[in-house]
Every structure is written in structure tokens, then in C-alpha cells.
Design a protein around this motif. Structure first.
Motif, PDB file in Angstrom:
ATOM      1  N   GLN A   1       0.858  -0.990   0.062  1.00  0.00           N
ATOM      2  CA  GLN A   1       0.040   0.081  -0.044  1.00  0.00           C
ATOM      3  C   GLN A   1       0.891   1.480  -0.155  1.00  0.00           C
ATOM      4  N   VAL A   2       2.017   1.301  -0.988  1.00  0.00           N
ATOM      5  CA  VAL A   2       2.774   2.455  -1.199  1.00  0.00           C
ATOM      6  C   VAL A   2       1.636   3.527  -1.459  1.00  0.00           C
ATOM      7  N   PRO A   3       1.930   4.826  -0.761  1.00  0.00           N
ATOM      8  CA  PRO A   3       1.011   5.855  -1.036  1.00  0.00           C
ATOM      9  C   PRO A   3       0.752   6.275  -2.374  1.00  0.00           C
ATOM     10  N   ARG A   4      -0.171   6.483  -2.865  1.00  0.00           N
ATOM     11  CA  ARG A   4      -0.482   7.140  -4.152  1.00  0.00           C
ATOM     12  C   ARG A   4       0.345   8.055  -4.634  1.00  0.00           C
ATOM     13  N   ASN A   5       0.484   9.121  -3.888  1.00  0.00           N
ATOM     14  CA  ASN A   5       1.309  10.312  -4.329  1.00  0.00           C
ATOM     15  C   ASN A   5       2.848   9.881  -4.552  1.00  0.00           C
ATOM     16  N   ALA A   6       3.362   8.787  -4.262  1.00  0.00           N
ATOM     17  CA  ALA A   6       4.633   8.239  -4.336  1.00  0.00           C
ATOM     18  C   ALA A   6       4.694   7.632  -5.856  1.00  0.00           C
ATOM     19  N   LEU A   7       3.648   7.387  -6.648  1.00  0.00           N
ATOM     20  CA  LEU A   7       3.618   6.534  -7.687  1.00  0.00           C
ATOM     21  C   LEU A   7       3.711   7.526  -8.790  1.00  0.00           C
ATOM     22  N   ILE A   8       4.317   7.069 -10.001  1.00  0.00           N
ATOM     23  CA  ILE A   8       4.266   7.871 -11.005  1.00  0.00           C
ATOM     24  C   ILE A   8       3.582   7.390 -12.151  1.00  0.00           C
ATOM     25  N   PRO A   9       2.674   8.332 -12.793  1.00  0.00           N
ATOM     26  CA  PRO A   9       2.031   7.809 -13.946  1.00  0.00           C
ATOM     27  C   PRO A   9       3.050   7.241 -15.171  1.00  0.00           C
ATOM     28  N   LEU A  10       2.755   6.380 -15.888  1.00  0.00           N
ATOM     29  CA  LEU A  10       3.550   5.757 -16.911  1.00  0.00           C
ATOM     30  C   LEU A  10       3.494   6.699 -18.125  1.00  0.00           C
ATOM     31  N   THR A  11       4.622   7.274 -18.751  1.00  0.00           N
ATOM     32  CA  THR A  11       4.782   8.060 -19.934  1.00  0.00           C
ATOM     33  C   THR A  11       4.311   7.306 -21.035  1.00  0.00           C
ATOM     34  N   LYS A  12       4.104   8.102 -22.211  1.00  0.00           N
ATOM     35  CA  LYS A  12       3.935   7.323 -23.320  1.00  0.00           C
ATOM     36  C   LYS A  12       5.165   6.348 -23.695  1.00  0.00           C
ATOM     37  N   ALA A  13       6.566   7.095 -23.491  1.00  0.00           N
ATOM     38  CA  ALA A  13       7.743   6.549 -23.855  1.00  0.00           C
ATOM     39  C   ALA A  13       7.656   4.953 -22.996  1.00  0.00           C
ATOM     40  N   ASP A  14       7.353   5.251 -21.667  1.00  0.00           N
ATOM     41  CA  ASP A  14       7.258   4.150 -20.849  1.00  0.00           C
ATOM     42  C   ASP A  14       6.421   2.896 -21.230  1.00  0.00           C
ATOM     43  N   GLU A  15       5.337   3.539 -21.823  1.00  0.00           N
ATOM     44  CA  GLU A  15       4.160   2.281 -22.249  1.00  0.00           C
ATOM     45  C   GLU A  15       4.678   1.588 -23.468  1.00  0.00           C
ATOM     46  N   ASN A  16       5.437   2.267 -24.381  1.00  0.00           N
ATOM     47  CA  ASN A  16       6.093   1.694 -25.616  1.00  0.00           C
ATOM     48  C   ASN A  16       7.345   0.748 -25.236  1.00  0.00           C
ATOM     49  N   LYS A  17       8.168   1.406 -24.066  1.00  0.00           N
ATOM     50  CA  LYS A  17       9.023   0.368 -23.569  1.00  0.00           C
ATOM     51  C   LYS A  17       8.637  -0.856 -23.145  1.00  0.00           C
ATOM     52  N   LEU A  18       7.470  -0.854 -22.378  1.00  0.00           N
ATOM     53  CA  LEU A  18       6.916  -2.031 -21.930  1.00  0.00           C
ATOM     54  C   LEU A  18       6.402  -3.002 -22.871  1.00  0.00           C
ATOM     55  N   LYS A  19       5.818  -2.583 -23.867  1.00  0.00           N
ATOM     56  CA  LYS A  19       5.259  -3.063 -25.029  1.00  0.00           C
ATOM     57  C   LYS A  19       6.507  -3.885 -25.689  1.00  0.00           C
TER      58      LYS A  19
ATOM     59  N   LEU B   1       9.306  -4.688 -24.410  1.00  0.00           N
ATOM     60  CA  LEU B   1       9.737  -5.900 -23.504  1.00  0.00           C
ATOM     61  C   LEU B   1       8.939  -7.076 -23.600  1.00  0.00           C
ATOM     62  N   LEU B   2       7.582  -6.787 -23.574  1.00  0.00           N
ATOM     63  CA  LEU B   2       6.627  -7.868 -23.648  1.00  0.00           C
ATOM     64  C   LEU B   2       6.634  -8.782 -24.763  1.00  0.00           C
ATOM     65  N   LYS B   3       7.499  -8.206 -25.892  1.00  0.00           N
ATOM     66  CA  LYS B   3       7.672  -8.821 -27.186  1.00  0.00           C
ATOM     67  C   LYS B   3       8.839  -9.629 -27.191  1.00  0.00           C
ATOM     68  N   ARG B   4       9.869  -9.522 -26.047  1.00  0.00           N
ATOM     69  CA  ARG B   4      11.288 -10.002 -26.061  1.00  0.00           C
ATOM     70  C   ARG B   4      11.110 -11.420 -26.024  1.00  0.00           C
ATOM     71  N   PRO B   5      11.956 -12.085 -26.733  1.00  0.00           N
ATOM     72  CA  PRO B   5      11.684 -13.812 -26.688  1.00  0.00           C
ATOM     73  C   PRO B   5      11.830 -14.355 -25.252  1.00  0.00           C
ATOM     74  N   TYR B   6      12.435 -13.685 -24.284  1.00  0.00           N
ATOM     75  CA  TYR B   6      12.590 -14.328 -23.049  1.00  0.00           C
ATOM     76  C   TYR B   6      11.546 -14.280 -22.011  1.00  0.00           C
ATOM     77  N   VAL B   7      10.489 -13.451 -22.273  1.00  0.00           N
ATOM     78  CA  VAL B   7       9.493 -13.158 -21.427  1.00  0.00           C
ATOM     79  C   VAL B   7       8.613 -14.269 -21.204  1.00  0.00           C
ATOM     80  N   LEU B   8       8.282 -15.028 -22.283  1.00  0.00           N
ATOM     81  CA  LEU B   8       7.400 -16.489 -21.989  1.00  0.00           C
ATOM     82  C   LEU B   8       8.341 -17.183 -21.189  1.00  0.00           C
ATOM     83  N   GLU B   9       9.629 -17.149 -20.820  1.00  0.00           N
ATOM     84  CA  GLU B   9      10.333 -17.948 -20.107  1.00  0.00           C
ATOM     85  C   GLU B   9      10.233 -17.744 -18.501  1.00  0.00           C
TER      86      GLU B   9
END
Length: 368
Positions: free
Chosen positions: A294-312, A314-322
Motif C-alpha cells: 500500500q505504497v501511498p498514491r502520491n509516491a507513484l508516477i504515471p507511465l509516460t507514452k515512452a514508458d508504455e512503448n518500452k513496456l510493449k 519488453l513484452l515482445k522480447r523472446p525471453y519473457v515467456l520463459e
């Protein structure tokens, strides 16, 4: 000890001869082309495409045998300068290996600033040459300056005989520039902790983490890790055979850094065998920790568009399914659209990271 030293020297001698022989063959091909009045070319594996990378769960990302290549032509305005720069680096390497001496990439750049124009160019060419010759960079006698730091229950000897003690509780030791030359590693550490950021590393050092917990070794590559930091972790893992944990921010950048230690990178896939640590475990900060604690909400940071693209990406990387558990954490981050730095735990308590979070994680097995 003497026998080991003799074996090591013999191995170095054979490696040196091999490098010299390979470079001579490259130069011979160039001279042969010139003698036929043909423009010489150099063929390099392309280190910037996923098409050149395959995944092996025991090794990580490695360069595939069917390489996508790029041709560096001496008669093309776009590549002629790069051709001459590669030939110069080959000349420098040949001299270094022949004289059994070493130089840093920084040394090479400052000796030929006009030819190379930037340090980045030298760095790229040295790695390209290493990949082209199929020889690890240290076999080329070119060293990189280290940016990483290490501390904890560890002593070792540098190649020049200098004894290094990492046991100081208040100051860290710079990671060596010549990992291959490290000998006589002595440690009672029960695990290695890779810390993503220098600021977190320094905080843990000040809090005496290495003495408060069971004996351990702590290392940071100060963000995106340099090759020496990766080589150091790999060497310690090989020699000590102890668990390796990572402590990174709960964001796409932190996850990618952790993946580089575990699986390697596309650009250095040709040297995966010496750089990856397949047993690396994700200790924290987990996206699920943010909900669980329950980390306080004000200590969290919204994902930027660049973050979302990086996450997408990563999810396509060949090792993620491992790693289905890692996949769940990344999908949770994607769903919640929040990220958090390790320092966000200070919102729960100023010493929560060192006194509660890490001890409990290590004691009760809260890693993936």
C-alpha cells in the motif's frame, strides 16, 4: 599457484597468436583487393537488429549463426571513413597484442581525436571489430573504463598484484577495468545484490546493509550497466556459485536493466557467453509490491507514452515467456499505468527499505 600462472600465460600467448593471425588475414584480403584494383570491403554482423539474435534459456540472447550483415565499402562516400577507422583500430589492436600491452578506449580516442571525432565512435568500432573477429574484447587488449561500484564481503587480487578489499562499510571500490586479470577471489558472501541506481546503492552502503544482513556482495552499474560491471557479476557468480538478486525501480527502464544482466543485450549478443547470468532473480521493486505494501498514491508516477512503448517492447522480447511470473508483473504495471522508484518505499518509513523490505524479502523468499 605457479602452475596456474604458467597455464594462464600459455593461454594468453595462444590467444594473442590467434588474434594476430585473424587480423593478418583481414589485412591480406584488403591488400589482395587493392592488388586487383578492386575496392576492398569489410563485412560486419549487424549488431542493431533483432533478426541477428536468437534466445537460449541457458545463455540468453546470443548472435545467431545466420548473421544479417552490413558491408563497409572503401569506395562509398557514406562508409569510406568508417572503413578507414576500422582499419586504424585493427592496426592499434595488432600493436597492442604484439607488444602484450593494453590501452583503454579513451586512450585510443585521445590519440586519434581527429580521425574518430568522438569517444562513442571508438566504442562502437571496438565492439564491431570484436564481433567481426569473433574474439572477446579483452582478447583484443582494449579495456573500457569502469563506472560500476562494488562493496561487501569480498577480497581479490588485480593482475598487477594489487590486493583489493571491498569490506569497507563506508566506501565502495570501483569495478576493475580488467576483470579477466582478477585472481584469488575470497568471499563468505551468501548472495550478490545488483542495485540499479547509484543513489540507492549509496543509501544501502550508509545503512550498513552488507553487515546488517548475512554476508553479501553489493554492486551497481549506475543505471544501464557497462560491460565491466556485467563481467564482474558473471565472474563472481562463476567462482562463488551463490544466488544473484536484482533491486531495480518498478518501471520499464529498471526491468530492462535487470534483463540485460540476466539475458544480455542485442548489441552485445555476440559475447553473451561471458556476460549473462541466467540465474538472476528479481528481488524488487515489484509492481505487485506497490499494492501489497500500500505504497501511498502520491509516491507513484504515471507511465509516460515512452514508458508504455518500452513496456510493449519488453513484452515482445523472446525471453519473457520463459518467466511467467515476470510477465504477470509487467502486465500488472501495464494495467495500473503506474511506476515507482525504489525510493518510494521511504513514503512508508525512512528506513523501511533496509530495515524491513530487504530483510523480509531475503528471509521469506519474496523474489521471482
Amino acid at each position: 599457484m605457479q602452475s596456474n600462472a604458467m597455464t594462464h600465460r600459455r593461454g594468453d600467448y595462444e590467444s594473442n597468436l590467434e588474434v594476430l593471425n585473424i587480423i593478418e588475414n583481414v589485412i591480406l584480403e584488403i591488400v589482395t583487393c587493392l592488388s586487383k584494383n578492386e575496392p576492398p570491403t569489410l563485412v560486419l554482423p549487424n549488431r542493431s537488429t533483432w533478426d541477428n539474435v536468437s534466445f537460449d534459456s541457458a545463455i540468453g540472447l546470443q548472435m545467431s549463426s545466420t548473421n544479417v550483415v552490413k558491408t563497409i565499402r572503401s569506395d562509398c562516400p557514406k562508409s569510406s571513413q568508417y572503413f578507414s577507422q576500422i582499419v586504424k583500430i585493427l592496426s592499434v589492436i595488432y600493436t597492442l597484442v604484439q607488444s602484450n600491452s593494453y590501452a583503454t578506449k579513451r586512450d585510443i580516442y585521445y590519440n586519434y581525436t581527429q580521425l574518430f571525432g568522438s569517444q562513442k565512435t571508438v566504442d562502437q568500432i571496438v565492439d564491431d571489430v570484436s564481433c567481426m573477429l569473433k574474439m572477446p574484447r579483452r582478447a583484443l587488449h582494449v579495456l573500457a573504463s569502469s563506472k560500476g561500484l562494488i562493496s561487501g564481503d569480498l577480497c581479490y587480487m588485480e593482475e598487477d598484484g594489487t590486493r583489493i578489499n571491498c569490506n569497507s562499510s563506508s566506501a565502495a571500490v570501483a569495478v576493475s577495468s580488467n576483470i579477466e586479470g582478477i585472481q584469488n577471489i575470497v568471499s563468505s558472501a551468501r548472495f550478490i545484490l545488483i542495485v540499479e541506481k547509484d543513489a540507492t546503492f549509496q543509501r544501502l552502503l550508509q545503512d550498513g546493509l552488507c553487515t546488517r544482513l548475512s554476508p553479501c556482495i553489493m554492486i551497481t552499474g549506475k543505471g544501464f550497466p557497462d560491460v565491466n560491471s556485467r563481467l564482474m557479476v558473471r565472474k563472481l557468480w562463476d567462482v562463488l556459485e551463490i544466488p544473484v538478486f536484482t533491486l531495480v525501480d518498478a518501471d520499464p527502464h529498471g526491468i530492462e536493466i535487470m534483463c540485460i544482466y540476466k539475458y544480455g543485450s542485442m548489441a552485445m549478443s555476440f559475447e553473451a557467453q561471458n556476460l549473462t547470468i541466467p540465474s538472476v532473480m528479481w528481488l524488487g521493486l515489484l509492481p505487485s509490491d506497490l499494492e501489497r505494501l500500500q505504497v501511498p498514491r502520491n509516491a507513484l508516477i504515471p507511465l509516460t507514452k515512452a514508458d508504455e512503448n518500452k513496456l510493449k517492447s519488453l513484452l515482445k522480447r523472446p525471453y519473457v515467456l520463459e518467466q511467467p511470473e515476470w510477465l504477470k508483473e509487467m502486465e500488472l504495471m501495464q494495467k495500473n499505468k503506474f511506476k515507482a522508484e525504489i525510493q518510494s518505499l521511504a513514503a512508508i518509513g525512512p528506513d523501511f527499505l533496509t530495515s524491513v523490505y530487504l530483510p523480509n524479502k531475503l528471509r521469506y523468499g519474496g523474489w521471482l
